[in-house]
Scaffold this active site. Sequence first.
Site, mmCIF file in Angstrom:
data_model
loop_
_atom_site.group_PDB
_atom_site.id
_atom_site.type_symbol
_atom_site.label_atom_id
_atom_site.label_comp_id
_atom_site.label_asym_id
_atom_site.label_seq_id
_atom_site.Cartn_x
_atom_site.Cartn_y
_atom_site.Cartn_z
ATOM 1 N N GLU A 36 0.876 -1.188 -0.122
ATOM 2 C CA GLU A 36 -0.104 0.015 0.057
ATOM 3 C C GLU A 36 0.861 1.292 0.038
ATOM 4 O O GLU A 36 0.569 2.170 -0.696
ATOM 5 C CB GLU A 36 -0.966 -0.218 1.256
ATOM 6 C CG GLU A 36 -2.255 -0.522 1.010
ATOM 7 C CD GLU A 36 -2.829 0.050 -0.225
ATOM 8 O OE1 GLU A 36 -2.961 1.228 -0.374
ATOM 9 O OE2 GLU A 36 -3.541 -0.780 -0.893
ATOM 10 N N HIS A 38 3.948 1.862 -1.486
ATOM 11 C CA HIS A 38 4.183 2.253 -2.953
ATOM 12 C C HIS A 38 3.038 2.494 -3.747
ATOM 13 O O HIS A 38 3.101 3.357 -4.684
ATOM 14 C CB HIS A 38 4.474 0.596 -3.487
ATOM 15 C CG HIS A 38 6.041 0.152 -3.079
ATOM 16 N ND1 HIS A 38 5.902 -1.016 -2.332
ATOM 17 C CD2 HIS A 38 7.249 0.577 -2.927
ATOM 18 C CE1 HIS A 38 7.184 -1.565 -1.717
ATOM 19 N NE2 HIS A 38 8.036 -0.181 -2.124
ATOM 20 N N GLY A 148 8.521 8.257 -0.743
ATOM 21 C CA GLY A 148 7.661 8.315 0.703
ATOM 22 C C GLY A 148 8.447 8.766 1.731
ATOM 23 O O GLY A 148 9.624 8.607 1.726
ATOM 24 N N GLN A 149 7.655 9.509 2.358
ATOM 25 C CA GLN A 149 8.391 9.946 3.753
ATOM 26 C C GLN A 149 8.616 9.051 4.511
ATOM 27 O O GLN A 149 9.408 9.294 5.591
ATOM 28 C CB GLN A 149 7.114 10.930 4.290
ATOM 29 C CG GLN A 149 7.385 11.564 5.360
ATOM 30 C CD GLN A 149 8.572 12.733 5.601
ATOM 31 O OE1 GLN A 149 9.007 12.961 4.720
ATOM 32 N NE2 GLN A 149 9.274 12.730 6.710
ATOM 33 N N VAL A 177 2.185 5.454 4.694
ATOM 34 C CA VAL A 177 1.234 4.534 4.814
ATOM 35 C C VAL A 177 1.504 3.497 5.963
ATOM 36 O O VAL A 177 2.364 2.822 5.956
ATOM 37 C CB VAL A 177 0.656 3.995 3.407
ATOM 38 C CG1 VAL A 177 -0.540 3.123 3.504
ATOM 39 C CG2 VAL A 177 0.553 5.047 2.609
ATOM 40 N N SER A 187 8.303 -3.652 2.901
ATOM 41 C CA SER A 187 8.484 -5.054 2.285
ATOM 42 C C SER A 187 9.059 -5.781 3.128
ATOM 43 O O SER A 187 8.814 -6.853 3.123
ATOM 44 C CB SER A 187 9.278 -4.891 0.941
ATOM 45 O OG SER A 187 8.967 -3.788 -0.162
HETATM 46 P P1 AMP Z 1 11.239 0.597 -1.477
HETATM 47 O O1 AMP Z 1 10.629 -0.156 -2.541
HETATM 48 O O2 AMP Z 1 11.260 0.014 -0.202
HETATM 49 O O3 AMP Z 1 12.726 1.346 -2.109
HETATM 50 O O4 AMP Z 1 10.396 1.945 -1.535
HETATM 51 C C1 AMP Z 1 10.057 2.464 -2.717
HETATM 52 C C2 AMP Z 1 9.348 3.991 -2.179
HETATM 53 O O5 AMP Z 1 8.305 3.726 -1.806
HETATM 54 C C3 AMP Z 1 10.271 5.137 -1.405
HETATM 55 O O6 AMP Z 1 10.144 6.227 -2.020
HETATM 56 C C4 AMP Z 1 9.663 4.781 -0.187
HETATM 57 O O7 AMP Z 1 9.965 5.929 0.502
HETATM 58 C C5 AMP Z 1 8.047 4.538 -0.601
HETATM 59 N N1 AMP Z 1 7.651 3.802 0.619
HETATM 60 C C6 AMP Z 1 7.866 2.559 1.072
HETATM 61 N N2 AMP Z 1 7.007 2.250 2.291
HETATM 62 C C7 AMP Z 1 6.081 3.335 2.249
HETATM 63 C C8 AMP Z 1 5.150 3.660 3.142
HETATM 64 N N3 AMP Z 1 4.721 2.646 4.370
HETATM 65 N N4 AMP Z 1 4.482 4.807 3.190
HETATM 66 C C9 AMP Z 1 4.784 5.641 1.855
HETATM 67 N N5 AMP Z 1 5.813 5.174 1.221
HETATM 68 C C10 AMP Z 1 6.655 4.225 1.107
#
Ligand code: AMP
Length: 293
Positions: A36, A38, A148-149, A177, A187
């Site tokens: 959610e 992503h 994402g923050q 989220v 993940s």
């Molecule tokens: P990742 O696949 O973990 O590299 O994340 C890809 C993007 O999704 C990054 O910009 C993260 O900050 C964002 N992201 C990961 N988890 C969340 C979350 N729970 N809420 C908002 N954005 C997220």
Amino acid sequence: MEIINRRQRMSSVARKIRREQDRTIGLVPTMGALHEGHLSLVREARRMCDFVVVSIFVNPAQFGPGEDYERYPRELTKDTALLTDYNVDYIFAPPVEEIYPKGFSTYVTVEGFSEQLEGAARPGHFRGVATVVTVLLNTVKPDFAFFGQKDAQQALIIKRLVKDLAFDSEIVVLPTVREDSGLAISSRNTYLSPDEQAAAGVIHRALTQAKATYKQGERSGGKIADVVRSIVESEPRARLDYVTVADGETLERLEKLDDRPVLIAVAAYIGKTRLIDNTVLNSTKKKDAIVKA
Ligand code: AMP
């Protein structure tokens, strides 16, 4: 929707969209195993842009020795089905050699932001992040790129990178989220057993209490960090890696808080799984989003 594996094909598709059709492109960089968090980025990209590219690449350069690069979840088939439902136009899923071909030797370091917090705990991590984001931005040349923050330091570093190196893309940062329990969706949550999932809620509880303590008038960075520390340490399955109270723009550690934005960032192990989370005091931005577990 097309799945693109080659950098050259991705560049030429994006070039056509920009030049021949004069349409906007949104890029959502991810490492896959989509959730959610992503999808909130994808939704916003879909709302703001004519074409949406989601990149899925587990970036070896941002993992340190002994970290979870090999066992990081890879779920391209499931991710593809999800992104089809979200009307994404392109998935860019390159193999490692496509991003780091033989002879690759240029790395990007955003100085001053990359050494504290996650950078101190994971040396080289942000060099890997800044490098892959540079390659992705140069390949797609999106009008907007969405982050994402949840990864607050990463978002700041990328904003700095884009400004300093004059990329022609605007960085959009969206709220974290969370599960019903407050646990930030990640993940890596798939590594947690059901008991650990429940225990992991302590991180958000600690951050919420820190925020409440600030609202009650506490202005010592150290005391606010102590609130987080004592709550996380009250959970037997949790082990705090760090808690830092820092300037929300420069990441400088703060002793005395005022009404500028302040980032409270936490990393903690729940069992063997390392999770990060944060909250911002005095933020003017939208609040975190909660989804049903
Ligand atoms: P990742 O696949 O973990 O590299 O994340 C890809 C993007 O999704 C990054 O910009 C993260 O900050 C964002 N992201 C990961 N988890 C969340 C979350 N729970 N809420 C908002 N954005 C997220």
